[in-house]
Enzyme design. Structure first.
Site, mmCIF file in Angstrom:
data_model
loop_
_atom_site.group_PDB
_atom_site.id
_atom_site.type_symbol
_atom_site.label_atom_id
_atom_site.label_comp_id
_atom_site.label_asym_id
_atom_site.label_seq_id
_atom_site.Cartn_x
_atom_site.Cartn_y
_atom_site.Cartn_z
ATOM 1 N N SER A 110 0.800 -1.226 0.000
ATOM 2 C CA SER A 110 0.000 0.000 0.000
ATOM 3 C C SER A 110 0.832 1.274 0.000
ATOM 4 O O SER A 110 0.293 2.350 -0.277
ATOM 5 C CB SER A 110 -0.940 0.012 1.214
ATOM 6 N N THR A 173 -1.388 4.753 3.154
ATOM 7 C CA THR A 173 -2.117 5.545 2.155
ATOM 8 C C THR A 173 -2.066 7.040 2.454
ATOM 9 O O THR A 173 -1.603 7.817 1.610
ATOM 10 C CB THR A 173 -3.569 5.054 2.041
ATOM 11 N N GLU A 235 -9.148 7.915 26.125
ATOM 12 C CA GLU A 235 -10.305 7.019 26.051
ATOM 13 C C GLU A 235 -10.054 5.669 26.714
ATOM 14 O O GLU A 235 -10.943 5.112 27.360
ATOM 15 C CB GLU A 235 -10.690 6.814 24.578
ATOM 16 N N PHE A 290 -9.629 9.610 16.441
ATOM 17 C CA PHE A 290 -10.696 8.952 17.181
ATOM 18 C C PHE A 290 -10.299 7.621 17.810
ATOM 19 O O PHE A 290 -11.104 7.036 18.539
ATOM 20 C CB PHE A 290 -11.896 8.756 16.248
ATOM 21 N N GLU A 291 -9.096 7.146 17.553
ATOM 22 C CA GLU A 291 -8.602 5.910 18.165
ATOM 23 C C GLU A 291 -7.090 6.027 18.357
ATOM 24 O O GLU A 291 -6.422 6.771 17.628
ATOM 25 C CB GLU A 291 -8.904 4.694 17.288
ATOM 26 N N ASP A 306 -17.036 6.831 18.078
ATOM 27 C CA ASP A 306 -16.366 6.821 16.772
ATOM 28 C C ASP A 306 -17.329 7.186 15.651
ATOM 29 O O ASP A 306 -18.376 6.543 15.492
ATOM 30 C CB ASP A 306 -15.779 5.437 16.484
ATOM 31 N N ASP A 337 -8.828 -3.601 3.612
ATOM 32 C CA ASP A 337 -7.567 -4.337 3.532
ATOM 33 C C ASP A 337 -7.309 -5.166 4.784
ATOM 34 O O ASP A 337 -6.922 -6.332 4.706
ATOM 35 C CB ASP A 337 -6.434 -3.321 3.328
ATOM 36 N N HIS A 341 -6.777 -9.232 5.201
ATOM 37 C CA HIS A 341 -5.547 -9.798 5.769
ATOM 38 C C HIS A 341 -5.849 -10.770 6.901
ATOM 39 O O HIS A 341 -5.137 -11.761 7.081
ATOM 40 C CB HIS A 341 -4.630 -8.684 6.274
ATOM 41 N N HIS A 379 -4.574 -1.978 -4.486
ATOM 42 C CA HIS A 379 -4.216 -3.343 -4.884
ATOM 43 C C HIS A 379 -5.400 -4.239 -4.585
ATOM 44 O O HIS A 379 -6.403 -3.809 -4.000
ATOM 45 C CB HIS A 379 -2.985 -3.832 -4.110
#
Length: 524
Positions: A110, A173, A235, A290-291, A306, A337, A341, A379
């Site tokens: 990626s 990305t 959080e 947010f995470e 979220d 993706d 995986h 991909h």
């Protein structure tokens, strides 16, 4: 050759499968085809306007088989058979294929692909924002080999720019939009080798805050990479894995705030409630993390803390559209993706459906007259579905017959390799004994691997709006940002824009000429 046993089983199943009554009438298909033909003929009048705005949707790992399966899932979620459903991207008038290989890899990753479709230059596997002269993990090959992205070109042209992702904002990305790194895994300085640090290379989170300081909108995950080592997460206070990672002691959220002009309205938010409480008309810069790491899968998402991808896209557009010069927005459905995986097809496909919903939301908020929208993937994956399933078969369901070899059932969805390879008592696992409809069910694979791999085949490119017709046929992946830049008159290739800038309704007339007749410097 299909065995007689399978022929009988398939024939019986398909004979009993559901066929919508209207589809039994041949006129249904003829009328549908004629309507499609009328719409296709309208495309002879090309949209040669200048693209004031460009939106790029990137489905990470969204190969053609994933698109098809997501289409069926979308339809089935609306209580239809699914096959006849249209995704939002299916409605785009122009479609091309993109060749995804990296300069040193037949089956890509990626990072190298992101460099191609954002920076216009193919690169090595594992590197972002650099040419193929940079070797992965070798910091000292970076300097002088940096390449800039279409996000930078848009910002230099005075446009607003944004990044929205369901992964970490410093993942492969999005990082190619602003960073130059010999290794995609250098999320913070904690993940960098001492040699790279001593040679002056900077981690990707640091580059996000320093390389292009006026990115208008940044949303996704990745909080922990912004804070000093072991700082407790806001959080997940008891989760050690959520704590800050930085060795340099920097608080990059504070750095981000310090770079914003005092007369501008800058907002940092970390949950959905804060995000949706904002008045976009009063927001100039937005950072939403947010995470601590990647955002949750859509199926697992906490609706209170979220936001969905669609919600993030809507907020981003309401901020970016205020700029009269236009905008560039990169949107990544990044966890398609990850689902693949992990062999969790249900997670992956629901991620794809959510991204398609975001595409629809963006389409409703913009116009094809001045907004070029491109949807593609970096991909594919070794994901497939088959088995002669009947019409309306659950996309997560069983094939209509058992194997004629081991006499066991199998799901329509399978992987070429991955963690779903399971042997019980020396034989393939009997899937009828497990909950194959579970959100985290790992589909069976042919080869055992801890993580399923990417696929090497071409991926689709869907396009609508100004100059979308330039995305046609089969292209190298790095061609994509050249088209987006050409259409929006940004970057170095803007000679064709001089006449357009003075027109009341700007168009790019010279591109009506056959491409073969244009000078080489205009094309590239």
């Amino acid at each position: 050759m299909i065995s007689p046993f399978l022929v009988l089983a398939i024939g019986t199943c398909l004979t009993n499968s559901f066929v919508p009554e209207k589809e039994k009438d041949p006129n249904y298909w003829r009328q549908q085809a004629q309507e499609t033909l009328k719409n296709a003929l309208k495309l002879q009048k090309l949209n040669t306007n200048v693209a004031k705005n460009v939106i790029m949707f990137l489905g990470d790992g969204m190969g053609v088989s994933t698109v098809t399966a997501a289409r069926i899932l979308k339809g089935q979620l609306h209580h239809n058979t699914g096959e006849e459903t249209r995704l939002e991207m299916d409605k785009f008038p122009f479609v091309a294929l993109s060749k995804t290989y990296n300069t040193n890899a037949q089956v890509p990753d990626s990072a190298g692909t992101a460099t191609a479709y954002l920076c216009g230059v193919k690169a090595n596997e594992g590197t972002v924002g650099v040419s193929a002269a940079t070797e992965r993990t070798r910091c000292n090959t970076t300097q002088g080999n940096e390449v800039t992205s279409i996000l930078r070109w848009a910002k230099d042209a005075g446009k607003s720019v944004g990044i929205v992702t369901t992964t970490r904002v410093n993942h492969a990305t999005p990082s190619a939009a602003y960073a130059h790194s010999a290794d995609r895994d250098w999320y913070s300085d904690n993940e960098m080798p001492p040699e790279a640090l001593s040679q002056g290379c900077k981690d990707i989170a640091y580059q996000l805050m320093h390389n292009i300081r006026d990115i208008d909108v940044i949303m996704g995950g990745g909080r922990k990479y912004m804070y000093p080592k072991n700082k407790t997460d806001v959080e997940y206070e008891l989760d050690e894995k959520a704590r800050g990672t930085r060795l340099d002691g920097l608080d990059l959220i504070s750095v981000w705030k310090s770079f914003k002009p005092r007369h501008k309205h800058s907002h940092y938010v970390w949950n959905r409630t804060e995000l949706l409480a904002l008045d976009p008309s009063m927001v100039d810069y937005l950072l939403g993390l947010f995470e601590p790491g990647d955002m949750q899968y859509e199926l697992n998402r906490n609706n209170l803390t979220d936001p969905s991808l669609s919600e993030m896209v809507e907020v981003a557009l309401r901020i970016l559209t205020k700029n009269p010069k236009g905008f560039f927005l990169l949107v990544e459905g990044g966890r398609i993706d990850h689902g693949h995986h992990e062999g969790k097809a249900k997670q992956a496909l629901h991620e794809a459906v959510e991204m398609d919903q975001a595409i629809g939301r963006a389409g409703a908020m913009t116009s094809q007259k001045d907004t070029l929208t491109v949807v593609t993937a970096d991909h594919s994956h070794v994901f497939t579905f088959g088995g002669y399933t009947p019409r309306g078969n659950s996309i997560f369901g069983l094939a209509p017959m058992v194997s004629d070899t081991d006499k066991k059932p199998f799901t329509a969805i399978l992987y070429g390799n991955g963690p779903g390879y399971k042997v019980v008592d020396g034989e393939r696992e009997n899937v009828s004994m497990v909950d194959y409809a579970h959100n985290n069910y790992q589909a069976q694979s042919a080869v055992p691997l801890r993580h399923e791999t990417h696929g090497g085949e071409d991926v689709a490119v869907f396009a609508k709006g100004p100059m979308a017709h330039l995305l046609h046929g089969v292209h190298e992946q790095n061609y994509i940002p050249h088209v987006m830049a050409y259409a929006s008159c940004i970057g170095t290739n803007v000679d064709h824009c001089a006449s357009a800038s003075s027109a009341s309704s700007p168009t790019l007339g010279p591109l009506l000429l056959p491409l073969a007749l244009l000078p080489l410097r205009t094309l590239f």
